[in-house]
Design a protein around this motif. Structure first.
Motif, PDB file in Angstrom:
ATOM      1  N   ASP A  78     -22.722  -8.578   0.309  1.00 15.42           N
ATOM      2  CA  ASP A  78     -22.149  -7.378   0.902  1.00 15.42           C
ATOM      3  C   ASP A  78     -20.746  -7.196   0.350  1.00 15.42           C
ATOM      4  O   ASP A  78     -19.883  -8.046   0.548  1.00 15.42           O
ATOM      5  N   LYS A  79     -20.538  -6.100  -0.388  1.00 14.45           N
ATOM      6  CA  LYS A  79     -19.199  -5.811  -0.917  1.00 14.45           C
ATOM      7  C   LYS A  79     -18.356  -5.235   0.214  1.00 14.45           C
ATOM      8  O   LYS A  79     -18.751  -4.266   0.855  1.00 14.45           O
ATOM      9  N   GLU A  80     -17.218  -5.838   0.440  1.00 15.33           N
ATOM     10  CA  GLU A  80     -16.285  -5.385   1.472  1.00 15.33           C
ATOM     11  C   GLU A  80     -14.965  -5.030   0.813  1.00 15.33           C
ATOM     12  O   GLU A  80     -14.759  -5.299  -0.363  1.00 15.33           O
ATOM     13  N   ARG A  81     -14.052  -4.457   1.583  1.00 14.32           N
ATOM     14  CA  ARG A  81     -12.735  -4.122   1.032  1.00 14.32           C
ATOM     15  C   ARG A  81     -12.014  -5.359   0.520  1.00 14.32           C
ATOM     16  O   ARG A  81     -11.370  -5.328  -0.515  1.00 14.32           O
ATOM     17  N   HIS A  82     -12.133  -6.452   1.232  1.00 13.78           N
ATOM     18  CA  HIS A  82     -11.413  -7.670   0.860  1.00 13.78           C
ATOM     19  C   HIS A  82     -12.117  -8.466  -0.235  1.00 13.78           C
ATOM     20  O   HIS A  82     -11.519  -9.324  -0.852  1.00 13.78           O
ATOM     21  N   GLY A  83     -13.392  -8.228  -0.450  1.00 18.35           N
ATOM     22  CA  GLY A  83     -14.137  -8.999  -1.438  1.00 18.35           C
ATOM     23  C   GLY A  83     -15.625  -8.975  -1.155  1.00 18.35           C
ATOM     24  O   GLY A  83     -16.218  -7.906  -1.029  1.00 18.35           O
ATOM     25  N   TYR A  84     -16.213 -10.162  -1.018  1.00 18.18           N
ATOM     26  CA  TYR A  84     -17.655 -10.268  -0.829  1.00 18.18           C
ATOM     27  C   TYR A  84     -17.972 -11.120   0.395  1.00 18.18           C
ATOM     28  O   TYR A  84     -17.364 -12.162   0.606  1.00 18.18           O
ATOM     29  N   ASP A  85     -18.944 -10.672   1.167  1.00 18.31           N
ATOM     30  CA  ASP A  85     -19.542 -11.483   2.215  1.00 18.31           C
ATOM     31  C   ASP A  85     -20.895 -11.923   1.671  1.00 18.31           C
ATOM     32  O   ASP A  85     -21.693 -11.095   1.233  1.00 18.31           O
ATOM     33  N   ILE A  86     -21.131 -13.212   1.716  1.00 22.05           N
ATOM     34  CA  ILE A  86     -22.347 -13.799   1.159  1.00 22.05           C
ATOM     35  C   ILE A  86     -23.088 -14.519   2.278  1.00 22.05           C
ATOM     36  O   ILE A  86     -22.478 -15.241   3.061  1.00 22.05           O
ATOM     37  N   GLU A  87     -24.397 -14.340   2.340  1.00 22.60           N
ATOM     38  CA  GLU A  87     -25.204 -15.114   3.278  1.00 22.60           C
ATOM     39  C   GLU A  87     -26.135 -16.009   2.490  1.00 22.60           C
ATOM     40  O   GLU A  87     -26.759 -15.572   1.520  1.00 22.60           O
ATOM     41  N   LEU A  88     -26.208 -17.258   2.913  1.00 23.23           N
ATOM     42  CA  LEU A  88     -27.074 -18.233   2.257  1.00 23.23           C
ATOM     43  C   LEU A  88     -28.407 -18.350   2.990  1.00 23.23           C
ATOM     44  O   LEU A  88     -28.536 -17.908   4.134  1.00 23.23           O
ATOM     45  N   SER A  89     -29.369 -18.991   2.344  1.00 19.22           N
ATOM     46  CA  SER A  89     -30.703 -19.140   2.921  1.00 19.22           C
ATOM     47  C   SER A  89     -30.697 -19.953   4.208  1.00 19.22           C
ATOM     48  O   SER A  89     -31.620 -19.836   5.011  1.00 19.22           O
ATOM     49  N   ASN A  90     -29.661 -20.753   4.453  1.00 19.69           N
ATOM     50  CA  ASN A  90     -29.565 -21.499   5.708  1.00 19.69           C
ATOM     51  C   ASN A  90     -28.866 -20.701   6.809  1.00 19.69           C
ATOM     52  O   ASN A  90     -28.612 -21.207   7.895  1.00 19.69           O
ATOM     53  N   GLY A  91     -28.519 -19.435   6.527  1.00 21.41           N
ATOM     54  CA  GLY A  91     -27.885 -18.566   7.505  1.00 21.41           C
ATOM     55  C   GLY A  91     -26.369 -18.611   7.495  1.00 21.41           C
ATOM     56  O   GLY A  91     -25.720 -17.853   8.213  1.00 21.41           O
ATOM     57  N   MET A  92     -25.784 -19.473   6.694  1.00 24.27           N
ATOM     58  CA  MET A  92     -24.326 -19.589   6.636  1.00 24.27           C
ATOM     59  C   MET A  92     -23.727 -18.370   5.927  1.00 24.27           C
ATOM     60  O   MET A  92     -24.254 -17.911   4.925  1.00 24.27           O
ATOM     61  N   ASP A  93     -22.622 -17.878   6.491  1.00 24.75           N
ATOM     62  CA  ASP A  93     -21.921 -16.732   5.905  1.00 24.75           C
ATOM     63  C   ASP A  93     -20.629 -17.198   5.254  1.00 24.75           C
ATOM     64  O   ASP A  93     -19.820 -17.874   5.893  1.00 24.75           O
ATOM     65  N   LEU A  94     -20.445 -16.821   3.994  1.00 25.73           N
ATOM     66  CA  LEU A  94     -19.255 -17.206   3.242  1.00 25.73           C
ATOM     67  C   LEU A  94     -18.480 -15.960   2.846  1.00 25.73           C
ATOM     68  O   LEU A  94     -19.065 -14.914   2.587  1.00 25.73           O
ATOM     69  N   LYS A  95     -17.169 -16.101   2.761  1.00 23.85           N
ATOM     70  CA  LYS A  95     -16.304 -14.995   2.336  1.00 23.85           C
ATOM     71  C   LYS A  95     -15.625 -15.371   1.024  1.00 23.85           C
ATOM     72  O   LYS A  95     -15.141 -16.486   0.872  1.00 23.85           O
ATOM     73  N   PHE A  96     -15.597 -14.404   0.108  1.00 19.60           N
ATOM     74  CA  PHE A  96     -14.942 -14.563  -1.181  1.00 19.60           C
ATOM     75  C   PHE A  96     -14.047 -13.351  -1.397  1.00 19.60           C
ATOM     76  O   PHE A  96     -14.375 -12.242  -0.979  1.00 19.60           O
ATOM     77  N   ASN A  97     -12.928 -13.555  -2.100  1.00 18.22           N
ATOM     78  CA  ASN A  97     -12.068 -12.404  -2.396  1.00 18.22           C
ATOM     79  C   ASN A  97     -12.656 -11.631  -3.573  1.00 18.22           C
ATOM     80  O   ASN A  97     -13.679 -12.021  -4.144  1.00 18.22           O
ATOM     81  N   ARG A  98     -11.995 -10.561  -3.960  1.00 18.77           N
ATOM     82  CA  ARG A  98     -12.503  -9.720  -5.055  1.00 18.77           C
ATOM     83  C   ARG A  98     -12.628 -10.471  -6.372  1.00 18.77           C
ATOM     84  O   ARG A  98     -13.459 -10.132  -7.205  1.00 18.77           O
ATOM     85  N   GLY A  99     -11.803 -11.480  -6.576  1.00 16.34           N
ATOM     86  CA  GLY A  99     -11.860 -12.273  -7.798  1.00 16.34           C
ATOM     87  C   GLY A  99     -12.918 -13.356  -7.762  1.00 16.34           C
ATOM     88  O   GLY A  99     -13.107 -14.079  -8.734  1.00 16.34           O
ATOM     89  N   GLY A 100     -13.608 -13.501  -6.624  1.00 15.86           N
ATOM     90  CA  GLY A 100     -14.658 -14.506  -6.505  1.00 15.86           C
ATOM     91  C   GLY A 100     -14.181 -15.842  -5.982  1.00 15.86           C
ATOM     92  O   GLY A 100     -14.946 -16.802  -5.966  1.00 15.86           O
ATOM     93  N   ALA A 101     -12.926 -15.930  -5.532  1.00 20.00           N
ATOM     94  CA  ALA A 101     -12.411 -17.191  -4.980  1.00 20.00           C
ATOM     95  C   ALA A 101     -12.865 -17.343  -3.527  1.00 20.00           C
ATOM     96  O   ALA A 101     -12.831 -16.385  -2.751  1.00 20.00           O
ATOM     97  N   PHE A 102     -13.285 -18.545  -3.185  1.00 19.34           N
ATOM     98  CA  PHE A 102     -13.756 -18.846  -1.838  1.00 19.34           C
ATOM     99  C   PHE A 102     -12.617 -18.691  -0.831  1.00 19.34           C
ATOM    100  O   PHE A 102     -11.527 -19.238  -1.025  1.00 19.34           O
ATOM    101  N   MET A 103     -12.880 -17.946   0.238  1.00 19.32           N
ATOM    102  CA  MET A 103     -11.858 -17.700   1.262  1.00 19.32           C
ATOM    103  C   MET A 103     -12.176 -18.437   2.568  1.00 19.32           C
ATOM    104  O   MET A 103     -11.269 -18.690   3.357  1.00 19.32           O
ATOM    105  N   GLY A 104     -13.427 -18.731   2.820  1.00 16.13           N
ATOM    106  CA  GLY A 104     -13.773 -19.444   4.045  1.00 16.13           C
ATOM    107  C   GLY A 104     -15.184 -19.145   4.513  1.00 16.13           C
ATOM    108  O   GLY A 104     -15.913 -18.363   3.918  1.00 16.13           O
ATOM    109  N   ILE A 105     -15.513 -19.803   5.605  1.00 15.14           N
ATOM    110  CA  ILE A 105     -16.820 -19.627   6.242  1.00 15.14           C
ATOM    111  C   ILE A 105     -16.632 -18.673   7.405  1.00 15.14           C
ATOM    112  O   ILE A 105     -15.709 -18.831   8.210  1.00 15.14           O
ATOM    113  N   ASP A 106     -17.517 -17.687   7.500  1.00 15.78           N
ATOM    114  CA  ASP A 106     -17.440 -16.702   8.578  1.00 15.78           C
ATOM    115  C   ASP A 106     -18.200 -17.226   9.772  1.00 15.78           C
ATOM    116  O   ASP A 106     -19.296 -17.779   9.632  1.00 15.78           O
ATOM    117  N   ASP A 107     -17.628 -17.048  10.933  1.00 11.28           N
ATOM    118  CA  ASP A 107     -18.297 -17.518  12.156  1.00 11.28           C
ATOM    119  C   ASP A 107     -19.411 -16.596  12.564  1.00 11.28           C
ATOM    120  O   ASP A 107     -19.365 -15.471  12.650  1.00 11.28           O
TER     121      ASP A 107
END
Length: 147
Positions: free
Chosen positions: A118-147
């Motif tokens: 999911d492209k967002e203003r801040h970067g990308y929201d990614i969901e993995l097959s285990n249901g975990m949500d990850l956030k990345f900035n526009r440059g692709g750097a890992f920003m954290g795990i979304d609750d």
């Protein structure tokens, strides 16, 4: 008093009517999608067909929602550029995920695949097959795990 209530109801209806006329969601046929959206689907989902398409118009903004025959959901902006791809359980096409994000997921979440981008203003929201949500900035750097 009844006249006042009737008058008030009429004012409320007249006030809300312009806002409701701006919002319209309606089904469309596949050939009514923007050319960019049709090309994106053909390139990244070969062999899949469009099961349902919808054009959403809110105020001055148009978006499109598409469901493919395998259950994949794709959202496009008014020009047909993808905004979100959700395959639910299968990997999203590697070509749409920035390489830095793919590398991070491969290195830190072995055995998991990306099922939603999911492209967002801040970067990308990614969901993995285990249901975990990850956030990345526009440059692709890992920003954290979304609750």
């Amino acid at each position: 008093m009844k006249t006042f209530k009737t008058f008030l109801a009429a004012i409320v209806c007249l006030t809300l009517t312009p806002f409701t006329s701006f919002a319209a969601d309606h089904p469309i046929v596949a050939n009514q999608l923007p050319a960019a959206a049709k090309q994106f689907i053909a390139k990244n989902f070969p062999g899949k067909t469009i099961a349902y398409a919808e054009k959403d118009t809110e105020y001055m903004k148009t978006t499109y929602e598409v469901s493919l025959n395998d259950g994949t959901n794709i959202d496009f902006n008014g020009q047909g550029v993808w905004d979100k791809v959700d395959t639910h359980t299968t990997p999203v096409p590697a070509a749409i995920v920035p390489a830095t994000i793919q590398q991070y997921v491969s290195a830190h979440f072995r055995g998991q695949v990306i099922t939603k981008v999911d492209k967002e203003r801040h970067g990308y929201d990614i969901e993995l097959s285990n249901g975990m949500d990850l956030k990345f900035n526009r440059g692709g750097a890992f920003m954290g795990i979304d609750d």
